[in-house]
Design a protein around this motif. Structure first.
Motif, mmCIF file in Angstrom:
data_model
loop_
_atom_site.group_PDB
_atom_site.id
_atom_site.type_symbol
_atom_site.label_atom_id
_atom_site.label_comp_id
_atom_site.label_asym_id
_atom_site.label_seq_id
_atom_site.Cartn_x
_atom_site.Cartn_y
_atom_site.Cartn_z
ATOM 1 N N VAL A 267 13.014 -2.314 -18.964
ATOM 2 C CA VAL A 267 12.310 -1.047 -19.118
ATOM 3 C C VAL A 267 11.269 -0.996 -20.257
ATOM 4 O O VAL A 267 10.051 -0.682 -20.079
ATOM 5 C CB VAL A 267 13.270 0.223 -19.238
ATOM 6 N N SER A 268 11.512 -1.442 -21.442
ATOM 7 C CA SER A 268 10.517 -1.401 -22.643
ATOM 8 C C SER A 268 9.431 -2.104 -22.204
ATOM 9 O O SER A 268 8.332 -1.721 -22.509
ATOM 10 C CB SER A 268 11.445 -1.940 -23.895
ATOM 11 N N ARG A 269 9.728 -3.318 -21.642
ATOM 12 C CA ARG A 269 8.552 -4.219 -21.275
ATOM 13 C C ARG A 269 7.559 -3.557 -20.220
ATOM 14 O O ARG A 269 6.333 -3.668 -20.491
ATOM 15 C CB ARG A 269 9.106 -5.615 -20.702
ATOM 16 N N VAL A 270 8.398 -2.749 -19.314
ATOM 17 C CA VAL A 270 7.516 -2.089 -18.157
ATOM 18 C C VAL A 270 6.752 -1.272 -18.794
ATOM 19 O O VAL A 270 5.674 -0.940 -18.398
ATOM 20 C CB VAL A 270 8.670 -1.647 -16.968
ATOM 21 N N LYS A 271 7.471 -0.312 -19.763
ATOM 22 C CA LYS A 271 6.678 0.898 -20.244
ATOM 23 C C LYS A 271 5.473 0.428 -21.114
ATOM 24 O O LYS A 271 4.435 1.080 -20.958
ATOM 25 C CB LYS A 271 7.638 1.455 -21.331
ATOM 26 N N ALA B 33 -1.783 -3.423 -10.402
ATOM 27 C CA ALA B 33 -1.861 -3.940 -11.712
ATOM 28 C C ALA B 33 -0.478 -4.665 -12.466
ATOM 29 O O ALA B 33 -0.175 -5.682 -12.714
ATOM 30 C CB ALA B 33 -2.442 -2.973 -12.904
ATOM 31 N N VAL B 34 0.655 -3.678 -12.203
ATOM 32 C CA VAL B 34 1.888 -4.140 -12.668
ATOM 33 C C VAL B 34 2.247 -5.466 -11.590
ATOM 34 O O VAL B 34 3.168 -6.327 -11.951
ATOM 35 C CB VAL B 34 2.813 -3.109 -12.267
ATOM 36 N N SER B 35 1.874 -5.220 -10.312
ATOM 37 C CA SER B 35 2.088 -6.338 -9.350
ATOM 38 C C SER B 35 1.733 -7.633 -9.952
ATOM 39 O O SER B 35 2.107 -8.775 -9.351
ATOM 40 C CB SER B 35 1.639 -6.046 -7.905
ATOM 41 N N LYS B 36 0.646 -7.909 -10.654
ATOM 42 C CA LYS B 36 0.255 -9.097 -11.307
ATOM 43 C C LYS B 36 1.138 -9.726 -12.183
ATOM 44 O O LYS B 36 1.275 -10.766 -12.570
ATOM 45 C CB LYS B 36 -1.233 -8.945 -11.960
ATOM 46 N N ILE C 260 0.863 -1.160 -0.027
ATOM 47 C CA ILE C 260 0.055 0.013 -0.028
ATOM 48 C C ILE C 260 0.949 1.310 0.175
ATOM 49 O O ILE C 260 1.648 1.325 0.884
ATOM 50 C CB ILE C 260 -1.072 -0.012 1.300
ATOM 51 N N GLY C 261 0.904 2.015 -1.008
ATOM 52 C CA GLY C 261 1.598 3.289 -1.136
ATOM 53 C C GLY C 261 1.205 4.370 -0.373
ATOM 54 O O GLY C 261 -0.229 4.564 -0.088
ATOM 55 N N VAL C 262 1.860 5.133 0.316
ATOM 56 C CA VAL C 262 1.642 6.118 1.430
ATOM 57 C C VAL C 262 1.856 7.614 0.639
ATOM 58 O O VAL C 262 2.770 7.792 -0.010
ATOM 59 C CB VAL C 262 2.743 6.152 2.569
ATOM 60 N N GLY C 263 0.668 8.294 0.479
ATOM 61 C CA GLY C 263 0.624 9.460 0.072
ATOM 62 C C GLY C 263 0.777 9.404 -1.750
ATOM 63 O O GLY C 263 1.073 10.358 -2.157
ATOM 64 N N VAL C 264 0.195 8.405 -2.119
ATOM 65 C CA VAL C 264 0.180 8.228 -3.666
ATOM 66 C C VAL C 264 -1.443 8.332 -3.981
ATOM 67 O O VAL C 264 -2.493 7.975 -3.143
ATOM 68 C CB VAL C 264 0.631 6.968 -4.190
ATOM 69 N N SER C 265 -1.568 8.809 -5.280
ATOM 70 C CA SER C 265 -3.077 8.643 -5.694
ATOM 71 C C SER C 265 -3.806 7.501 -5.777
ATOM 72 O O SER C 265 -3.017 6.245 -5.861
ATOM 73 C CB SER C 265 -3.167 9.470 -6.933
ATOM 74 N N LYS C 266 -5.149 7.398 -5.788
ATOM 75 C CA LYS C 266 -5.818 6.051 -6.200
ATOM 76 C C LYS C 266 -5.361 5.417 -7.345
ATOM 77 O O LYS C 266 -5.133 4.386 -7.321
ATOM 78 C CB LYS C 266 -7.334 6.221 -6.216
ATOM 79 N N GLU C 267 -4.896 6.178 -8.500
ATOM 80 C CA GLU C 267 -4.450 5.643 -9.815
ATOM 81 C C GLU C 267 -3.337 4.902 -9.687
ATOM 82 O O GLU C 267 -3.008 4.016 -10.086
ATOM 83 C CB GLU C 267 -4.761 6.778 -10.771
ATOM 84 N N ALA C 268 -2.440 5.773 -8.842
ATOM 85 C CA ALA C 268 -1.038 5.148 -8.741
ATOM 86 C C ALA C 268 -1.284 3.792 -8.038
ATOM 87 O O ALA C 268 -0.245 3.011 -8.508
ATOM 88 C CB ALA C 268 -0.187 6.063 -7.563
ATOM 89 N N GLN C 269 -1.922 3.496 -7.005
ATOM 90 C CA GLN C 269 -2.066 2.495 -6.296
ATOM 91 C C GLN C 269 -2.567 1.307 -7.124
ATOM 92 O O GLN C 269 -2.260 0.143 -7.347
ATOM 93 C CB GLN C 269 -2.938 2.555 -4.771
ATOM 94 N N LEU C 270 -3.669 1.778 -8.056
ATOM 95 C CA LEU C 270 -4.269 0.952 -8.964
ATOM 96 C C LEU C 270 -3.072 0.208 -10.007
ATOM 97 O O LEU C 270 -3.141 -0.813 -10.228
ATOM 98 C CB LEU C 270 -5.381 1.512 -9.571
ATOM 99 N N LEU C 271 -2.303 1.336 -10.376
ATOM 100 C CA LEU C 271 -1.132 0.943 -11.387
ATOM 101 C C LEU C 271 -0.203 -0.034 -10.671
ATOM 102 O O LEU C 271 0.253 -0.941 -11.109
ATOM 103 C CB LEU C 271 -0.450 2.242 -11.848
ATOM 104 N N PHE C 272 0.294 0.187 -9.332
ATOM 105 C CA PHE C 272 1.170 -0.718 -8.623
ATOM 106 C C PHE C 272 0.433 -2.183 -8.606
ATOM 107 O O PHE C 272 0.942 -3.068 -8.761
ATOM 108 C CB PHE C 272 1.146 -0.012 -7.112
#
Length: 195
Positions: free
Chosen positions: A174-178, A134-137, A120-132
């Motif tokens: 980096v290209s894959r993550v992008k 999603a990428v964590s999958k 759980i990100g501290v001080g990040v937006s809802k969208e940033a957490q959703l991105l985290f």
């Protein structure tokens, strides 16, 4: 044995009569409960406490020795039907337990809860957490301040969390993550972000 459906006031009278006759009271009775949420719950009474408005049922389970319990607030019970009374009073002694197993389970649960809390990100937006999330999958990730660390491929996703804010030593990684970030950003809130 089956009784007519009772309201909680009537059931409490049954409870009081049963407790006067036996220390076990209604423990061991099999009941079918109807709630104000139009839910029907069946089980064996494990405990009934009228003052705290709590009825605890042991629900039927096929996995012995595991047991499943449900605690119901009696203020939400609209009807209770006694479907079976035990022939003999139930044994009120608690079964033996292995304290070491319980402590091990507790430690494992605490470790898992701590690992989940780190996601759980501290001080990040809802969208940033959703991105985290999603990428964590796809990749193992961790937060470092407001930066998402993609641990598996040694890459960072920094605010504003766009494909252009992905950095790392391995250009292929980096290209894959992008690509993942670009795809996920377009799914989250239709691409409308508040960083």
């Amino acid at each position: 044995f089956s009784s007519a459906p009772l309201n909680m006031e009537q059931f409490t009278k049954v409870y009081n009569d049963a407790i006067a006759a036996s220390k076990a009271g209604v423990i061991g009775y099999t009941v079918q409960v109807k709630t104000s949420f139009d839910e029907t719950i069946e089980g064996e009474i494990f405990e009934y406490h009228p003052l705290s408005h709590a009825l605890t049922l042991r629900e039927p389970t096929k996995e012995e020795p595991k047991q499943s319990f449900r605690i119901i607030n009696t203020e939400y019970i609209t009807a209770i039907n006694i479907t079976n009374k035990p022939q003999d009073p139930p044994n009120l002694e608690l079964p033996p337990y292995n304290l070491q197993n319980i402590q091990s389970f507790e430690q494992r649960a605490l470790r898992m809860a701590n690992e989940e809390a780190k996601k759980i990100g501290v001080g990040v937006s809802k969208e940033a957490q959703l991105l985290f999330d999603a990428v964590s999958k796809t990749y193992r990730c961790a937060w470092q301040g407001k930066t998402i660390l993609v641990v598996d491929v040694n890459t960072r996703i920094e605010p504003p969390y766009t494909a252009d804010s992905c950095f790392g030593a391995n250009n292929t990684a980096v290209s894959r993550v992008k690509r993942v970030v670009h795809g996920e950003r377009s799914k989250i809130n239709g691409g409308n972000w508040s960083v």
